[in-house]
Design an enzyme around this catalytic site. Sequence first.
Site, mmCIF file in Angstrom:
data_model
loop_
_atom_site.group_PDB
_atom_site.id
_atom_site.type_symbol
_atom_site.label_atom_id
_atom_site.label_comp_id
_atom_site.label_asym_id
_atom_site.label_seq_id
_atom_site.Cartn_x
_atom_site.Cartn_y
_atom_site.Cartn_z
ATOM 1 N N ARG B 242 0.786 -1.319 -0.039
ATOM 2 C CA ARG B 242 0.020 0.025 -0.133
ATOM 3 C C ARG B 242 0.794 1.229 0.017
ATOM 4 N NH1 ARG B 242 -1.246 -2.785 4.614
ATOM 5 N NH2 ARG B 242 -3.323 -3.376 3.921
ATOM 6 N N GLY B 243 0.055 2.489 -0.021
ATOM 7 C CA GLY B 243 0.795 3.664 0.029
ATOM 8 C C GLY B 243 1.923 3.883 -1.017
ATOM 9 N N ILE B 244 2.979 4.372 -0.769
ATOM 10 C CA ILE B 244 4.180 4.685 -1.291
ATOM 11 C C ILE B 244 4.697 3.382 -2.020
ATOM 12 C CG2 ILE B 244 6.599 5.603 -1.525
ATOM 13 C CD1 ILE B 244 5.725 7.554 1.008
ATOM 14 N N ASN B 316 11.493 -0.034 0.357
ATOM 15 C CA ASN B 316 10.529 0.884 0.893
ATOM 16 C C ASN B 316 10.107 0.797 2.057
ATOM 17 O OD1 ASN B 316 8.185 2.601 0.378
ATOM 18 N ND2 ASN B 316 7.320 0.808 0.365
ATOM 19 N N ALA B 317 10.166 -0.470 2.643
ATOM 20 C CA ALA B 317 9.280 -0.777 3.812
ATOM 21 C C ALA B 317 10.032 -0.129 5.204
ATOM 22 C CB ALA B 317 9.718 -2.451 4.006
ATOM 23 N N LEU B 325 11.822 10.600 23.711
ATOM 24 C CA LEU B 325 12.744 9.867 24.258
ATOM 25 C C LEU B 325 12.584 9.608 25.687
ATOM 26 C CD1 LEU B 325 16.317 11.154 22.635
ATOM 27 C CD2 LEU B 325 15.509 8.928 22.950
ATOM 28 N N ASN B 327 10.017 8.661 27.044
ATOM 29 C CA ASN B 327 9.204 7.446 27.089
ATOM 30 C C ASN B 327 9.443 6.328 26.264
ATOM 31 O OD1 ASN B 327 7.469 9.316 28.704
ATOM 32 N ND2 ASN B 327 6.679 10.237 26.912
ATOM 33 N N TYR B 383 13.153 6.608 14.495
ATOM 34 C CA TYR B 383 13.115 6.903 13.208
ATOM 35 C C TYR B 383 14.006 7.594 12.373
ATOM 36 C CZ TYR B 383 10.237 7.457 8.738
ATOM 37 O OH TYR B 383 9.849 7.717 7.503
#
Lengths: 430, 477
Positions: B242-244, B316-317, B325, B327, B383
Amino acid sequence: MTDRTAVVVGGNRIPFARSHGAYRQASNIDMLTAAIDGLAARFGLSGHRVGEVVGGAVLKHSRDFNLTREAVLGSSLDPHTAACDLQQACATGLEATIYVSNKIRLGQLVDGIAGGADSVSDTPMSVSDGLRRALLAANAAKTLPARLAAISSIRPGHLVPDPPGITEPRTGLSMGEHQALTTSRWGIGRTEQDEVALASHQNLARAWGEGFFDDLVTPYLGVTKDQGVRVDTTLEKLGALKPVFGRGEGATMTAGNSTGFFDGAAVTYLADADYAAEHHLPALARIVDVEVAAGDYTLGGEDLLLAPTYAIPRLLERNHLLWQDFDYYEIHEAFAATVLATLAALNDEAYCRSTLGLSGALGEIDRSRLNVNGSSLAAGHPFAATGGRIVPALAKLLHQRGTVDGRPARGIVSICAAGGQGAVAILEAC
Amino acid sequence: MPKKRFDPLEALATTPLAKAVASSSIGKSVATKLGVPPSVELRRGRNNPGGAISLAELNNSTLTRRTLQLLGLFTINPVIDTPDARTLGEAGRPVPPGYEGRLGALVLDLTELRAVTDLEYVRGVLRPAIRALERSGRIIFVARTPETFDELEPRVLAQGLDGLNRTVAKELRGGATSNLVWVDPETTPQALASTLRFLLEGRSAYVDGQSWRVGAAEVADDVATSVRPYAGTIVAVTGAARGIGAAIARTFARDGATVVGVDIPASGEALARVVNEIHGTALQLDITLPDAGERIAAHVAERYGEDARLYAIIHNAGITRDRMLANLDEKGWAAVLDVNLAAQLRMNASLLDGRAGGLADGGSIVGISSTSGIAGNKGQANYATSKAAIAGLVRAMAPRLADRRITINAVGPGFIETEMTAAIPYLQRQIFQRSNSLAQGGKPVDVAETIAYLADPASAAVTGQVVRVCGQALVGQ
């Protein structure tokens, strides 16, 4: 005509879901289409003309007379793909595999898809015979008085819809009640039935955990795994369930050791061995031989679900094999007791001699080779989909195993069916 | 006309207080950035600008001219703003010379930029062009990579163009973009063609204010000009359900590739739909498995033959597990790093070891970095780390793969409108969408087109680059 080799390339199914649950809005056509589309994605069949797609459903709407063809048209396969509907109760999926593999062996097809779908959630219901006759008569009537006369023959009782038969028409007994007779005749105990059920759940859960189904199942409508599998079940939990079939002391069959109602669809992709090699399709296992059989359960008093015990010796003899010559046994778990009764019968001197006409019992098998990745008790049993669940999974197992003592790994599939029928097939690793 | 939705930003913007704020210079900038004028529909796909392409060549440079000729594109001479060329307009104000009609693009070949005084020519050609540029028009600077100069002045001037380009991009309106291409002395028209074509066409719609390098590589004429560059190739795309990822799969298929779509087993239904639509094959696979690369290669060898090789792998995944940070526990930290980074390292190692079904020499790897990785983002420590590492990965691996003619690049998407970003609350989403020079979110296809350009056999001279697809987001470089 040529003598070709039919191989299992692979398969696909949707996860089996509890009836009236996630797939309650899905029809047999929807589910079969999804199963075909998942297969097409796996093997790059989108836009491809497959030789023939053969499938069916046990609980089938009359409007679905072309169920399989409709599923093909709704799928990503080339619309020039021919299709055929076929039905043999719970053996539908395996019988479809037999049909396709035979055509491949005769050189009539280079590839084909065999499978089936069943929805208990979307069960067809029909009007009563009384109402149907009255309506047909009214339709055929040429005058108004004749039409009114036809309609006036309708009685209130005629207005109750007929759900599909869950009993054998000739005995009036349900399948569970028939199996209860067999269970008690063969003296199958409660604990051993529960052990079969427990093993089914544990094996299926393990196989899911190992990713065994990653290339056999495609999620559908948000369901990603078989809903029937109970990771946390125990003999104690199974033992606490109340019997639902049989009476008194002999009542040993519970919801835990009998299959429940499920919705699902499954397909097997078969091809000519040479065609598969030329088209970069994997050949997991070859269809060696098949046999169908039926028992006289009406007047002859034979067991409804033990027809495979007739097919197995005939198949073994024709292929010069012993009952012990298999590395994997896939015996469909209609009920845990069905599996146990089948094994008991084939190990029973008197039954094998008198009923099967053999020179002696076939003997015992190594139970560790039986339903090693679970079977219908855990996975669920959407009737016509079960053949398409078992055949690709067994083929994958055989292919992974490769050879045993210098010969290809060998497996046998046995599926009992309503009407006292059974279908059996031998597969060998490629 | 689409039904007009209630736009809280617009409602806010029309209150007296907002109007007062908006009339201040900071307020004006905020109002513009928040996109009070509605954003324009960008030109997309393999479409050239509608208007003429003006070519400005400084000091007899010819690389760009020869490249555009190779691509079969006609150019016009630039209009140059000099004091003599101006006319007197109303109220006696001098008016710079103009183009007849709308201009599709201005391409500036500044590879011979040597002296500060040369910059006056650059201003002279930019002024009339910017005034005439059509919607989704293009300004493209072609300049020498600063590091390839020994002399000081040309080197610092080349660097100066980076600031000019980013400013032009911010000043342009109506979906027009400005980008800068660095070239080496050895760069040939064949090597440069794919980049100029990409920048001129609608495929680069959401790439704005960026600069990247085109080096040297042998590219045949027919490769350089192909519009179906992936015919006969096999390309694997992870996260393709899906998506990109789905857009990437579709874009490669459009350009001729046989696509192997990879996604986790639980996404199999959506994955099947995508690959069936593009006649590819599906591989249900968790890429964090230790043997994921081997399994992708095995799938390629099994489905397409022992001799078949992957032409490209598109990593892509990716996942997010956003937490401040303060938490963030070890699970949320590790999951993101494993999927977004470690899995990619493992898969690359397997696919590059020469196995059947692995990556072919002359092939391509494209990863996904992110604005978060480039600029940092609150709540995305895991991320951002993984995505900055991807940028580092392509820079580090490019020279190591050069002898096998394998290119490795990354894209850095900004705010892309997907199912995932649709879940962001409306007001916040509006702000994200409009916090870039194009005043709108990008589409998955914009990222896909950029990836397909980077992986293109014609882009053999483009390696080790990170190209942002962010509409020149306010954050990051």
